[in-house]
Design a protein around this motif. Structure first.
Motif, PDB file in Angstrom:
ATOM      1  N   ARG A 118     -67.665 -41.934 -60.704  1.00  0.00           N
ATOM      2  CA  ARG A 118     -68.890 -41.359 -61.254  1.00  0.00           C
ATOM      3  C   ARG A 118     -68.839 -39.857 -60.992  1.00  0.00           C
ATOM      4  O   ARG A 118     -69.216 -39.371 -59.930  1.00  0.00           O
ATOM      5  CB  ARG A 118     -70.137 -41.980 -60.625  1.00  0.00           C
ATOM      6  N   ILE A 174     -72.879 -39.308 -57.586  1.00  0.00           N
ATOM      7  CA  ILE A 174     -71.968 -38.461 -58.331  1.00  0.00           C
ATOM      8  C   ILE A 174     -71.088 -37.682 -57.361  1.00  0.00           C
ATOM      9  O   ILE A 174     -71.557 -37.159 -56.354  1.00  0.00           O
ATOM     10  CB  ILE A 174     -72.751 -37.496 -59.234  1.00  0.00           C
ATOM     11  N   ASN A 208     -76.447 -34.860 -63.314  1.00  0.00           N
ATOM     12  CA  ASN A 208     -76.296 -36.159 -63.964  1.00  0.00           C
ATOM     13  C   ASN A 208     -76.077 -35.975 -65.461  1.00  0.00           C
ATOM     14  O   ASN A 208     -76.729 -35.156 -66.112  1.00  0.00           O
ATOM     15  CB  ASN A 208     -77.544 -37.005 -63.709  1.00  0.00           C
ATOM     16  N   THR A 213     -72.537 -45.887 -63.928  1.00  0.00           N
ATOM     17  CA  THR A 213     -73.803 -45.296 -63.485  1.00  0.00           C
ATOM     18  C   THR A 213     -74.181 -45.705 -62.064  1.00  0.00           C
ATOM     19  O   THR A 213     -75.264 -45.366 -61.590  1.00  0.00           O
ATOM     20  CB  THR A 213     -74.939 -45.697 -64.440  1.00  0.00           C
TER      21      THR A 213
END
Length: 352
Positions: free
Chosen positions: A127, A158, A165, A154
């Motif tokens: 991610r 991150i 995002n 998802t």
């Protein structure tokens, strides 16, 4: 130490060249594990490491940092399996030459310069970007392969920290430069913006993408509830120049091959072929330019398909000059099989 880190799965051979001045070069050959390479590669000067065999990094394995003022060249035909987090960082003022080994499940952070000419970066699901160019420069050339990377997930946080995002792609540049001179970028996936490459700049400092060769093919972006943008490439406030290469068989709703918002787009050669909006309503089978200063003087747009407007390309707003190139065999479900001008676009067509 060797048994613990390697066993029967391979070895890493390091050849360290330290420039000590006009008098000459000091070198040392040794079979070393990953952590020793991490330590020795930080020396100033030129460092060459050959990765042979398979190496698996643990979650607590040290990050390889190329220090400012240093050049690290990674060669060999081995494979490094990362731990799904940043494995290599190139500091500003440093250079990484990747010319042989393959990497999977590993992220690269490029504040300096990375030249990727052989080997592969592939099959990584994270991610966040697989390669993050943060103000630096990435050049892809030769036989380099960037394929099968998937950043559409998802779940989880991150990585690296500080990214917004839905503002990243497998290859991501923030105020940086990406040069594609050769190699293959294929089969990569993203959830929203840019199936393979995403660039984000500003009006004060635009990101840059220069394509002069190579193949960018079969990449895809798809979101469960939103229109995805840029099947292969998404750019916002960027300067894009295309003088060669082939962008083909990529897909998403808006800009099957490429979508750009703001900035400049110049194309004198190269090919957009068989890109599409996939199974969804969209526009711009080949590319979609929104509020971009556009100049097309050559190149080909062939067999691209839109499920709405503009089979070959859509120019929405901005100013465009088309004075060369070929549009052939493109189709659109609604209108503008070759090209569609939308919004307050101002276009001058001198020749096709």
């Amino acid at each position: 130490m060797h048994k613990k880190l390697f066993g029967a799965i391979g070895a890493i051979v390091l050849v360290l060249f330290t420039i000590i001045g006009p008098a000459g070069v000091v070198s040392a050959d040794a079979a070393t594990p990953w952590d020793e390479i991490v330590a020795k590669a930080q020396a100033a000067g030129e460092v060459e490491a050959a990765i042979d065999g398979d190496v698996t990094l643990a979650p607590d394995s040290p990050q390889l940092v190329v220090k400012a003022g240093s050049t690290l060249t990674l060669t060999g035909g081995g494979t490094v399996v990362g731990a799904g987090k940043p494995a290599i960082k190139v500091e500003k003022g440093a250079i990484l030459n990747l010319s042989g080994p393959s990497f999977t499940k590993a992220q690269f952070l490029v504040d300096g310069e990375m030249n990727f000419t052989a080997g592969a970066i592939k099959d990584t699901a994270v991610r966040g970007p697989v390669i993050f160019v943060n103000g630096g420069t990435l050049t892809i050339d030769g036989t380099a392969e960037f394929s099968g990377n998937d950043v559409s997930g998802t779940e989880g946080e991150i990585s690296p920290e500080g990214l917004e995002n839905e503002k990243y792609a497998p290859i991501t540049a923030y105020d940086g430069t990406v040069n594609v001179k050769g190699g293959v970028i294929s089969g990569n996936r993203n959830i929203l913006k840019g199936g393979a490459i995403g660039l984000w700049g500003s009006t004060e400092k635009m990101a840059a993408l220069n394509i002069s060769g190579g193949k960018i093919t079969k990449n895809h972006a798809e979101h469960p509830t939103k229109n995805a943008l840029g099947g292969a490439i998404f750019a916002e406030n960027a300067a894009i120049g295309i003088t060669g290469g082939k962008i083909s068989e990529n897909s998403t709703e808006y800009g099957g091959g490429l979508m750009q918002i703001g900035g400049t787009f110049k194309m004198s050669d190269g090919v957009f072929s068989k890109n599409s909006n996939g199974e969804y309503n969209g526009r711009g089978g080949g590319l979609l330019l929104d509020g971009v200063s556009t100049e097309i003087s050559g190149g080909k747009f062939t067999e691209n398909t839109a499920n709405g407007f503009g089979g070959g390309l859509v120019i929405h707003g901005g100013e465009a000059t088309i004075k060369g190139g070929v549009l052939e065999g493109n189709t659109a479900l609604k209108s503008g099989g070759g090209v569609a001008f939308l919004g307050d676009a101002k276009a001058t067509i001198e020749a096709l």
